[in-house]
Design an enzyme around this catalytic site. Structure first.
Site, PDB file in Angstrom:
ATOM      1  N   CYS A  76       1.269  -1.140  -0.004  1.00 28.09           N
ATOM      2  CA  CYS A  76       0.035  -0.139   0.100  1.00 28.09           C
ATOM      3  C   CYS A  76       1.078   0.976  -0.069  1.00 28.09           C
ATOM      4  O   CYS A  76       1.576   1.199   0.769  1.00 28.09           O
ATOM      5  CB  CYS A  76      -1.247   0.092   1.320  1.00 28.09           C
ATOM      6  SG  CYS A  76      -2.345   1.557   1.907  1.00 28.09           S
ATOM      7  N   CYS A 187      -1.413   2.878  -6.767  1.00 26.59           N
ATOM      8  CA  CYS A 187      -1.932   2.807  -5.410  1.00 26.59           C
ATOM      9  C   CYS A 187      -2.149   1.267  -6.256  1.00 26.59           C
ATOM     10  O   CYS A 187      -2.425   1.050  -7.099  1.00 26.59           O
ATOM     11  CB  CYS A 187      -3.730   3.499  -5.371  1.00 26.59           C
ATOM     12  SG  CYS A 187      -4.487   2.794  -4.518  1.00 26.59           S
TER      13      CYS A 187
HETATM   14  N1  DGL Z   1      -4.209   0.520  -2.189  1.00 26.77           N
HETATM   15  C1  DGL Z   1      -3.367   2.407  -1.245  1.00 26.77           C
HETATM   16  C2  DGL Z   1      -2.567   2.481  -2.151  1.00 26.77           C
HETATM   17  O1  DGL Z   1      -1.529   1.724  -2.263  1.00 26.77           O
HETATM   18  C3  DGL Z   1      -4.026   3.095  -0.840  1.00 26.77           C
HETATM   19  C4  DGL Z   1      -5.927   2.707  -0.884  1.00 26.77           C
HETATM   20  C5  DGL Z   1      -6.468   3.437  -0.135  1.00 26.77           C
HETATM   21  O2  DGL Z   1      -7.049   4.685  -0.051  1.00 26.77           O
HETATM   22  O3  DGL Z   1      -7.283   3.155   1.028  1.00 26.77           O
HETATM   23  O4  DGL Z   1      -2.295   3.694  -1.955  1.00 26.77           O
END
Ligand code: DGL
Length: 258
Positions: A76, A187
């Protein structure tokens, strides 16, 4: 740490997006145990205040460590921006591998390319991305494109729906689509919308995401620290979610072709 070798690798995301990283990890290290934890009950993270994301990330990582994980992969970008530094200070003996938008390879991929970086608002505003832009923004025409609703559309499994396509059309409407050379998926939820993005943007932009790089780097770190499971070990994946209703989605996305 030899007794740690067969312990699981903890993989964390705010929700289902980190499955795009887990797929790459599994392809590289099918002899490892993985424990994936998605905090879907609290997703999206990227629109929350920094301190809240930091607290959520720390508590998710503590949970994975309580489960005996030998290393943590922050799958993430948002959680990495908010909490990787603090987690590394708190747990200096645990490898904590983070993720950042792949601006560097995109910016260096041509002569002053036009690079669109899609990410959460938090990732785009925090220090980690600021320092990346200081190093590479002058090498390209950089366009920041926050796309928080795309996280929720993926969490709601809207891939392949007109709703997702409509959202992307509106998101890109202000941009000159024919001029985009590189699209950075900053993301981990966003690779699940690659088909729609390709349909919208055509064949010109090269897509960049950090998942393969993070998986390769995880392998290097585990090798260096003598933490790899024996090569003949049989690997497995366990999925956990703070929202149990989301467990089928995690498994479904694991089979999604990226
Ligand atoms: N999957 C997350 C990332 O790579 C973020 C998602 C969210 O905003 O919860 O930034």
């Amino acid at each position: 740490m030899t007794d740690n070798k067969t312990a699981p690798i903890g993989v964390f995301d705010s929700g289902a997006g980190g499955i795009s990283v887990l797929k790459r990890l599994w392809a590289l290290m099918p002899n490892e145990q993985f424990l994936y934890f998605g905090d879907s009950a609290n997703a999206p993270y990227g629109t929350k205040p920094l301190e809240e994301i930091r607290a959520l990330t720390v508590s998710a990582v503590e949970h994975l460590l309580d489960e005996g994980c030998k290393a943590i992969v922050l799958a993430c970008n948002t959680a990495t921006s908010a909490a990787a530094k603090e987690l590394r200070e708190t747990y200096p003996d645990i490898p904590i591998i983070g993720l950042e938008p792949a601006l560097k390879p995109a910016a260096l991929s041509g002569v002053h390319p036009t690079v669109v970086v899609m990410a959460t608002p938090l990732t785009l505003r925090e220090a980690k991305f600021q320092s990346l832009t200081e190093r590479f923004a002058h090498r390209c025409e950089l366009i920041r494109l926050p796309a928080p609703e795309l996280v929720e559309l993926v969490e709601q499994n809207k891939m392949g729906t007109p709703e997702l396509m409509d959202y992307l059309e509106a998101l890109f409407a202000p941009l000159d689509k024919d001029k985009i050379d590189c699209l950075v998926l900053g993301c981990t939820h966003f690779p699940f919308a690659k088909r729609e993005l390709r349909a919208l943007l055509g064949s010109r932009p090269v897509f960049f995401d950090g998942a393969v790089g993070e998986a390769k780097y995880t392998k290097v770190v585990l090798d260096e620290r003598g933490l790899r499971a024996p090569l003949d070990a049989v690997g497995a994946i366990r999925f956990e979610s703070s929202d149990p209703k989301k467990l089928p989605l995690l498994e479904q996305l694991f089979s999604f072709e990226l």
